[in-house]
Scaffold this motif. Structure first.
Motif, PDB file in Angstrom:
ATOM      1  N   ASP A 419       0.734  -1.227   0.064  1.00 39.39           N
ATOM      2  CA  ASP A 419       0.101  -0.003  -0.009  1.00 39.39           C
ATOM      3  C   ASP A 419       0.709   1.287   0.023  1.00 39.39           C
ATOM      4  N   GLY A 420       2.393   1.046  -0.032  1.00 32.91           N
ATOM      5  CA  GLY A 420       3.043   2.323  -0.012  1.00 32.91           C
ATOM      6  C   GLY A 420       2.777   2.987  -1.265  1.00 32.91           C
ATOM      7  N   PRO A 421       3.807   4.131  -1.563  1.00 30.87           N
ATOM      8  CA  PRO A 421       3.806   4.860  -2.754  1.00 30.87           C
ATOM      9  C   PRO A 421       3.674   4.091  -4.143  1.00 30.87           C
ATOM     10  N   PRO A 422       2.521   3.881  -4.762  1.00 32.85           N
ATOM     11  CA  PRO A 422       2.688   3.028  -5.948  1.00 32.85           C
ATOM     12  C   PRO A 422       3.647   3.152  -7.035  1.00 32.85           C
ATOM     13  N   PRO A 423       3.982   2.333  -7.794  1.00 31.42           N
ATOM     14  CA  PRO A 423       4.899   2.696  -8.835  1.00 31.42           C
ATOM     15  C   PRO A 423       4.225   3.989  -9.844  1.00 31.42           C
ATOM     16  N   ALA A 424       4.965   4.790 -10.586  1.00 27.53           N
ATOM     17  CA  ALA A 424       4.389   5.910 -11.185  1.00 27.53           C
ATOM     18  C   ALA A 424       3.454   5.711 -12.240  1.00 27.53           C
ATOM     19  N   SER A 425       3.380   4.568 -12.704  1.00 32.24           N
ATOM     20  CA  SER A 425       2.246   3.967 -13.862  1.00 32.24           C
ATOM     21  C   SER A 425       1.131   3.460 -13.002  1.00 32.24           C
ATOM     22  N   GLN A 426       1.095   3.407 -11.544  1.00 34.23           N
ATOM     23  CA  GLN A 426      -0.168   2.922 -11.032  1.00 34.23           C
ATOM     24  C   GLN A 426      -0.960   3.547 -10.257  1.00 34.23           C
ATOM     25  N   PRO A 427      -0.578   4.847  -9.849  1.00 36.42           N
ATOM     26  CA  PRO A 427      -1.481   5.619  -9.082  1.00 36.42           C
ATOM     27  C   PRO A 427      -2.892   5.651  -9.174  1.00 36.42           C
TER      28      PRO A 427
END
Length: 452
Positions: A419-427
Motif C-alpha cells: 500500500d505504499g507509494p505505488p509505481p508511477a504508472s499505477q497511482p
C-alpha cells in the motif's frame, strides 16, 4: 464429521498434526497436541558433552510434522529450533488403520547408527504398549537428544559456523515471502498488544531468564538488510539476523510453495499485489469433513499486526475475549466471507520495515478453504429458521461464514497488498481500485444493516 466421530489412530494423528499446520484444537492450547509442539522446551536446557549447557533454541525439539494420507505415514523432523531443515533428522511413523496394530517408527536417511538403534528399540517397546503418538514422538526426541549430544552441527557454535547459505540463496519468490513475514513480525512488535501478538517469539531473542526481549527483537528486525539484492551482491547477515530470518521462514508443517500473482485469487488485484502459496499436506479431521460436507473458498481480513500469529498458529476465535476487535453479532467463531472485497475492507494496513522492497505500508488478506462441517454457521442454516421468504433479524448475511472450530479452516495462501507509494504508472489504478473496494464494502454493510 466431528472429532468425536474420528476414532482410532486417525484421531491421534489429527491431534498431533493440527498444531504444526496452524489449526489448534478449540480452546485447547494446553492439550497434549500443544505440548507435543513444545516438547523440546518443556524438558529444560540440555547438557552437551563436557557439561556445557545448551540454550533452549540449540537443543533438539520437534520441528515439523506432515501426514501423508496415501502412505499413512507421519513424517517428523527433529533438530534445534534454528538449524536449517537439511541439518535436522527425519523419523517416520507408519500408522495402521486399525488400533489393533501398533504404529511403526523408523529412522530416515542420514541418521547415525547409534541413534537408529535407539529408535528401533523405542519402536519395539512401544509396539507392546500401544504408546500414544505424541508420547512416542517425545520419547524419540529424547533418544535423539541423547544420541546427538556433542554433535558439532547441533551445538551453538556449530549452528552459527554453518553460515546462512540457505537464506542468502533463496529464490526471488521466497525472498518476497520473507519480506512479507518480516513486515508481519515488525507490525506485531510495534503493537501495544505485542505480548499476545508476537507469539510465537523468536527463540534466539529470549533473555537469560527465558523472557521475551522485545527491544532486542525490534532492533534485530529493523536492522535486517534488503533482501531483493542481485545474487552478486548477497546481503551480509550476522548470526542473530540469520537465525531470525531462518526462523521466520520456518512454518513447521506448512511449506512455502512460492509466490504467484494476486489475480489467481481476485479480479480486483492491482499490479504489485501477490499471493504467498502455502502447502499444509494432509490432516485427517479436515480432510474427512471436506469429503463428507464439501468445501468453500473464503477470505479473512485482519490488521497486519495479527498476521505473524495467523501465519504460524492459524485463525482463532477470540469472541467474547479482550482480543475481539470487530464483534460477534452472529455468534462465536472465526468470521470469513466468500466476497473478497468485503474481507478486504476489514484488513488494516501496517508499516513495513526500513529495507522492505514492498513500499511503506502493507495490507494482507488470508485466503482460506472451509470444510463445511454442520457446526459452521451460514445463511443456508439460518434461512430455514425464518419460516418464510424473509430472513430473521439475526440471520447471517449470505457471504458470511462463522466457524466456531478453527480446525475446519485452512489458510491456503496470503494475499499481500503493498500500500505504499505505488509505481508511477499505477497511482490512478490503485486509487480507483481502493475506492471501488471501499465503496462496495460500504454498500454491503448498509444492505446488511438490518441484521445488526
Amino acid at each position: 464429521m466431528g472429532q468425536q466421530q474420528l476414532g482410532g489412530w486417525d484421531a491421534q494423528v489429527s491431534a498431533f498434526v493440527c498444531p504444526f499446520t496452524g489449526r489448534w484444537p478449540l480452546q485447547d492450547e494446553n492439550s497434549v497436541a500443544a505440548g507435543a509442539l513444545s516438547a523440546g522446551r518443556r524438558r529444560g536446557a540440555a547438557t552437551a558433552e563436557g557439561g556445557m549447557k545448551l540454550s533452549s533454541w540449540a537443543q533438539p525439539q520437534l520441528r515439523w510434522a506432515r501426514w501423508d494420507a496415501g502412505e499413512r505415514t507421519l513424517e517428523v523432523g527433529i533438530g534445534p529450533a534454528v538449524a536449517p531443515r537439511s541439518a535436522c533428522l527425519k523419523i517416520f511413523v507408519y500408522v495402521p488403520e486399525s488400533m489393533v496394530a501398533p504404529p511403526l517408527l523408523f529412522a530416515g536417511e542420514g541418521v547415525e547408527k547409534e541413534v537408529a538403534e535407539a529408535l528401533n528399540r523405542l519402536s519395539e517397546r512401544a509396539a507392546g504398549k500401544r504408546t500414544p503418538l505424541s508420547v512416542l514422538a517425545d520419547q524419540a526426541v529424547t533418544a535423539i537428544e541423547t544420541g546427538m549430544a556433542g554433535h558439532p552441527g547441533w551445538e551453538e557454535e556449530g549452528l552459527a559456523d554453518r553460515g546462512f547459505g540457505d537464506i542468502i540463496s533463496l529464490p526471488p519468490s521466497h525472498r518476497k515471502a520473507a519480506d512479507a513475514f518480516i513486515c508481519f513480525a515488525v507490525a506485531a512488535v510495534r503493537s501495544l498488544r505485542r505480548v499476545s501478538l508476537l507469539d510465537p517469539f523468536p527463540p534466539t531473542l529470549l533473555d537469560g531468564q527465558g523472557g521475551r526481549d522485545f527491544d532486542a527483537c525490534s532492533q534485530c528486525l529493523l536492522s535486517l538488510p534488503r533482501l531483493d539484492t542481485p545474487s552478486r551482491q548477497q546481503p551480509h547477515l550476522s548470526s542473530q539476523q540469520g537465525f531470525l530470518l531462518r526462523w521466520l521462514l520456518d512454518l513447521k508443517g506448512v511449506l512455502i510453495e512460492g509466490v504467484s500473482g494476486a489475480s489467481v485469487e481476485t479480479e480486483h488485484a492491482c499490479q504489485g499485489d501477490f499471493v504467498i502459496v502455502l502447502n499444509h499436506g494432509n490432516e485427517p479431521l479436515f480432510d474427512s469433513a471436506a469429503r463428507d460436507y464439501g468445501t468453500v473458498r473464503a477470505y479473512h481480513g485482519s490488521s497486519l499486526e495479527n498476521f505473524h500469529c495467523i501465519t504460524r498458529c492459524g485463525l482463532k476465535s477470540f469472541s467474547g475475549t479482550k482480543r475481539m476487535n470487530t464483534g460477534d453479532v452472529y455468534g462465536e467463531g472465526v468470521y470469513l466471507s466468500s466476497d473478497f472485497r468485503l474481507a478486504r475492507s476489514f484488513a488494516q494496513r501496517g508499516k513495513t520495515w526500513p529495507h522492505s522492497s514492498l513500499g511503506t505500508h502493507v495490507t494482507c488478506v488470508a485466503c482460506c478453504t472451509i470444510a463445511l462441517h454442520p457446526g459452521i454457521k451460514r445463511q443456508k442454516e439460518t434461512a430455514k429458521m425464518s419460516g418464510g421468504d424473509g430472513l430473521p433479524m439475526n440471520a447471517i448475511p449470505h457471504t458470511y461464514y462463522v466457524v466456531p472450530d478453527p480446525r475446519f479452516v485452512r489458510v491456503d495462501s496470503l494475499l499481500v497488498i503493498p500500500d505504499g507509494p505505488p509505481p508511477a504508472s499505477q497511482p490512478a489504478k490503485r486509487e480507483a481500485s481502493e475506492a471501488a473496494v471501499n465503496g462496495a464494502a460500504r454498500a454491503m454493510r448498509a444492505a446488511e444493516g438490518r441484521h445488526e
